[in-house]
Write an enzyme that holds these catalytic residues in place. Structure first.
Site, PDB file in Angstrom:
ATOM      1  N   GLU A   1       0.801  -1.224   0.000  1.00 39.14           N
ATOM      2  CA  GLU A   1       0.000   0.000   0.000  1.00 39.14           C
ATOM      3  C   GLU A   1       0.841   1.286   0.000  1.00 39.14           C
ATOM      4  O   GLU A   1       0.497   2.248  -0.672  1.00 39.14           O
ATOM      5  CB  GLU A   1      -0.930   0.017   1.222  1.00 39.14           C
TER       6      GLU A   1
ATOM      7  N   ASP B   1      -0.511  -5.286   3.072  1.00 39.88           N
ATOM      8  CA  ASP B   1      -1.077  -4.104   3.709  1.00 39.88           C
ATOM      9  C   ASP B   1      -0.379  -3.998   5.067  1.00 39.88           C
ATOM     10  O   ASP B   1      -0.638  -4.789   5.972  1.00 39.88           O
ATOM     11  CB  ASP B   1      -2.596  -4.253   3.893  1.00 39.88           C
TER      12      ASP B   1
ATOM     13  N   ASP C   1      -3.565  -2.655   7.957  1.00 47.07           N
ATOM     14  CA  ASP C   1      -4.910  -2.590   7.406  1.00 47.07           C
ATOM     15  C   ASP C   1      -5.805  -2.086   8.538  1.00 47.07           C
ATOM     16  O   ASP C   1      -5.765  -2.618   9.647  1.00 47.07           O
ATOM     17  CB  ASP C   1      -5.355  -3.976   6.936  1.00 47.07           C
TER      18      ASP C   1
HETATM   19  N1  LIG Z   1     -13.879   5.207   0.873  1.00 43.78           N
HETATM   20  C1  LIG Z   1     -13.533   3.961   1.139  1.00 43.78           C
HETATM   21  N2  LIG Z   1     -14.395   2.957   0.932  1.00 43.78           N
HETATM   22  C2  LIG Z   1     -14.066   1.691   1.220  1.00 43.78           C
HETATM   23  N3  LIG Z   1     -12.885   1.344   1.724  1.00 43.78           N
HETATM   24  C3  LIG Z   1     -11.991   2.298   1.941  1.00 43.78           C
HETATM   25  C4  LIG Z   1     -12.268   3.650   1.679  1.00 43.78           C
HETATM   26  N4  LIG Z   1     -11.205   4.377   2.020  1.00 43.78           N
HETATM   27  C5  LIG Z   1     -10.297   3.498   2.466  1.00 43.78           C
HETATM   28  N5  LIG Z   1     -10.767   2.267   2.404  1.00 43.78           N
HETATM   29  C6  LIG Z   1     -10.092   1.037   2.727  1.00 43.78           C
HETATM   30  O1  LIG Z   1     -10.680   0.436   3.851  1.00 43.78           O
HETATM   31  C7  LIG Z   1      -9.642  -0.186   4.564  1.00 43.78           C
HETATM   32  C8  LIG Z   1     -10.070  -0.433   5.924  1.00 43.78           C
HETATM   33  O2  LIG Z   1     -11.200  -1.199   5.780  1.00 43.78           O
HETATM   34  P1  LIG Z   1     -12.041  -1.565   6.964  1.00 43.78           P
HETATM   35  O3  LIG Z   1     -13.054  -2.552   6.586  1.00 43.78           O
HETATM   36  O4  LIG Z   1     -11.081  -1.944   8.022  1.00 43.78           O
HETATM   37  O5  LIG Z   1     -12.709  -0.227   7.314  1.00 43.78           O
HETATM   38  S1  LIG Z   1     -12.926   0.230   8.723  1.00 43.78           S
HETATM   39  O6  LIG Z   1     -11.633   0.695   9.204  1.00 43.78           O
HETATM   40  O7  LIG Z   1     -13.495  -0.845   9.485  1.00 43.78           O
HETATM   41  O8  LIG Z   1     -13.846   1.263   8.621  1.00 43.78           O
HETATM   42  C9  LIG Z   1      -8.551   0.783   4.467  1.00 43.78           C
HETATM   43  O9  LIG Z   1      -7.366   0.119   4.701  1.00 43.78           O
HETATM   44  P2  LIG Z   1      -6.113   0.901   5.254  1.00 43.78           P
HETATM   45  O10 LIG Z   1      -5.909   2.099   4.371  1.00 43.78           O
HETATM   46  O11 LIG Z   1      -5.066  -0.120   5.066  1.00 43.78           O
HETATM   47  O12 LIG Z   1      -6.405   1.242   6.635  1.00 43.78           O
HETATM   48  C10 LIG Z   1      -8.658   1.287   3.052  1.00 43.78           C
HETATM   49  O13 LIG Z   1      -7.891   0.543   2.157  1.00 43.78           O
HETATM   50 MG   LIG Z   2      -6.186  -1.704   4.085  1.00 41.98          MG
HETATM   51 MG   LIG Z   3      -3.029   0.010   5.161  1.00 43.82          MG
HETATM   52 MG   LIG Z   4      -4.473   3.255   4.016  1.00 43.94          MG
END
Ligand SMILES: Nc1ncnc2c1ncn2[C@@H]1O[C@H](COP(=O)(O)OS(=O)(=O)O)[C@@H](OP(=O)(O)O)[C@H]1O
Ligand SMILES: [Mg+2]
Ligand SMILES: [Mg+2]
Ligand SMILES: [Mg+2]
Length: 399
Positions: free
Chosen positions: A123, A186, A189
């Site tokens: 990522e 990732d 994550d």
């Molecule tokens: N707008 C939007 N829609 C959908 N998904 C998105 C969006 N923005 C980000 N991401 C991605 O969501 C990752 C985290 O997913 P989660 O299921 O853990 O979301 S949450 O943190 O529970 O809300 C998160 O992973 P990380 O960036 O690794 O944290 C993103 O890859």
């Molecule tokens: Mg992620």
């Molecule tokens: Mg990440």
């Molecule tokens: Mg991220």
């Protein structure tokens, strides 16, 4: 028959003595694996069996890398400074731990698997750290990486320079695809969950010819039991899930060594199902999940947790369904699902898009999914697919 000595060089498979091979020197190439043998007496019939135990070495390296990265993340999360959190160009958060974890995993994989073709789709990139404004952050990341390696108690790790750390992060620039092997990483994550002090995961998968063949999920804040219906009743926190294709899914305490095989739950009555979804409403439509849950007759309220910890929890039967419906325009990335999907499928579950198609990891960084991603066991999938279809149709006709 004279005495014979057998030398072998193995990558990812085990070699034993067995079938007839009348060669003083032989090279065998099988699925990119090379084995060479040499007899000290060229007339000696050597017997060689090549039994495939694929991805054994890769799994060991992946577990080591994810465990070390989890240690680094735990250290940062315990005392997270405001200056540790930054914003990326898409406004999403990134922390010193995301970068540190990526650098560590990349460094360990390259070191543990020196003779493997090395490609990582990850990522993060080093762009912001190479700027003048990123220098302090880069120093902090380098210290974190070196401290974590030093805490391994091994003198064999060299101290990394800031340049080494930048290079390790940028190893993650691969585009993936359907040819050869690619690691998919990732480094954190669920960064929002990490910053909030909640769930997150270090997610590392391996693609071979576009298919996920191995996955490791380190979930430092996931209890050994989260309201589970199975026997994981300890107060311990921190789990490592891992799976290899055809070999089942296992869980062990983070840093522990006793592994337990896990399975998805086997309920067939959706009324008894509990359902996981994203913590952040911006990442997945809670309204749509709620409408699907109503159609299925699900009674329990949704369990909202960040990251691929949802896949891990589902793989050990803590819940029955995971629904993910990103809002319009969002494109799913392979690193958000590669490790999680094999952890669930090897535990007996199914992962598809909202139309029931399997996820295709062979197309590069992105997953082209129809509307969303749904995960459950074999028995519930038909009714889940029907409910999803109905809910999506209703949503479309109300627009
Ligand atoms: N707008 C939007 N829609 C959908 N998904 C998105 C969006 N923005 C980000 N991401 C991605 O969501 C990752 C985290 O997913 P989660 O299921 O853990 O979301 S949450 O943190 O529970 O809300 C998160 O992973 P990380 O960036 O690794 O944290 C993103 O890859
Ligand atoms: Mg992620
Ligand atoms: Mg990440
Ligand atoms: Mg991220």
């Amino acid at each position: 028959m004279g005495t014979a000595t057998l030398w072998w060089r193995v990558r990812g498979i085990s070699v034993g003595v067995g079938s007839e091979l009348r060669l003083s020197e032989a090279r065998i190439r099988k699925r990119g694996i090379s084995v060479s043998t040499r007899s000290s007496c060229c007339s000696s019939p050597l017997t060689l069996i090549v039994s495939s135990m694929p991805y054994e070495k890769e799994l060991a390296a992946a577990k080591k890398a994810a465990t070390l990265a989890a240690r680094l993340c735990q250290k940062v999360q315990k005392a997270l400074l405001q200056s540790d959190v930054h914003s990326k160009s898409d406004k999403s958060p990134v922390t010193v731990a995301d970068y540190g974890s990526q650098a560590l995993v990349s460094f360990i994989l390259e070191r543990e698997l020196p003779s493997e073709p090395f490609s990582i789709v990850a990522e993060e990139d080093s762009g912001d750290l190479r700027k003048e404004s990123g220098q302090e952050t880069l120093k902090r990341i380098t210290e974190l990486v070196n401290d974590t390696l030093a805490s391994e108690g091994s003198d064999s790790f060299p101290s990394l320079t800031t340049e080494d750390v930048l290079a390790a992060i940028d190893n993650g620039k691969s585009e993936g695809g359907s040819v050869g092997q690619h690691w998919v990483l990732d480094p954190i994550d669920g960064t929002k969950g990490f910053v909030r002090g909640d769930q997150y995961a270090i997610a590392l998968g391996l693609l071979h010819e576009g298919k996920v063949v191995l996955g490791v999920l380190a979930c430092p804040n996931l209890p050994a039991s989260i309201g589970s219906n199975q026997q994981h009743s300890s107060n311990e926190v921190g789990c490592l899930f891992f799976a290899k294709v055809g070999d089942g899914t296992y869980m062990q305490a983070l840093g522990g060594s006793t592994q337990t095989r896990v399975h998805v739950c086997d309920i067939d009555n959706p009324e008894q199902a509990s359902l996981f979804e994203s913590f952040e409403a911006a990442h997945s439509s809670h309204d749509l999940s709620s409408s699907i849950a109503k159609k299925l007759g699900v009674k329990a309220p949704p369990v909202r947790i960040d990251s691929q910890a949802k896949y891990g929890a589902l793989s050990r039967g803590d819940g029955a369904i995971y629904l993910r419906f990103p809002h319009k325009g969002y494109r799913e990335k392979i690193w958000d699902h590669a490790a999680g999907s094999i952890v669930v499928t090897e535990a007996g579950g199914i992962v598809t898009d909202a139309a029931g198609n399997p996820l295709d990891f062979s197309k590069g960084k992105f997953l082209d999914v129809d509307s969303g991603i749904i995960v459950t066991n074999q028995k519930l999938m038909p009714s889940l697919l029907r409910a999803v279809k109905e809910a999506l149709n209703e949503k479309a006709s109300s627009l």
